[in-house]
Design an enzyme around this catalytic site. Sequence first.
Site: not given
Ligand SMILES: NC(=O)c1ccc[n+]([C@@H]2O[C@H](COP(=O)([O-])OP(=O)(O)OC[C@H]3O[C@@H](n4cnc5c(N)ncnc54)[C@H](OP(=O)(O)O)[C@@H]3O)[C@@H](O)[C@H]2O)c1
Length: 162
Positions: A151, A8, A84, A155
Amino acid sequence: MNRSCFIITGTSKGIGEHLSRMLLERGHLVVGIARRSSEALLAYTSYTHISYDLSDAEGLEPLISSVIQQLDLENFGMAALINNASMLEPLKPIEQCSSEELTRSLHVSFLAPMILTSTFIRHSEHLSLQRKVMNISSGSGIYPAPGMSAYCSAKAGLNMFT
Ligand SMILES: NC(=O)c1ccc[n+]([C@@H]2O[C@H](COP(=O)([O-])OP(=O)(O)OC[C@H]3O[C@@H](n4cnc5c(N)ncnc54)[C@H](OP(=O)(O)O)[C@@H]3O)[C@@H](O)[C@H]2O)c1
């Protein structure tokens, strides 16, 4: 053979961390990939963290290849890749986005899932277990929003790829 193995991305926080914890609680093995690690996940013996910046496209194939080599996947009922991780930034009009910001954003949110999927399938083809790839999308892949072109485009691309 009900135990599965999940690779993941983005497990340091948010949905990736929560999903990993749910799977670990159910007895599955999780390999998490993110730049930072989650202290909570490191407490599980079935969790392995790999610190990696997904914007580095060149290293993705060796990364997946070594993960698959190190796991004894024949002992699992299923191996899954969950793409993810993504990044929201840059959050501004396209004319204010630098080429570096756009490259990084598209590499993490779109190119990395494609390369990881390609290499995951290629390097696990010889195995007889069930394999799955899941890509985490967003409503932003369908509904455009001001200042979110990178973004939303990533997507939308991920939707088409999936
Ligand atoms: N939260 C929402 O409301 C929502 C809604 C629709 C879709 N989504 C989708 O669900 C997924 C997760 O969202 P989330 O809100 O849980 O995101 P989040 O809290 O911002 O977490 C993002 C994760 O991605 C990792 N990441 C970001 N840049 C990276 C890089 N350069 N290399 C390696 N890892 C990286 C971060 O880890 P590090 O910073 O430690 O690298 C973190 O673990 C995403 O695909 C998002 O588009 C979320």
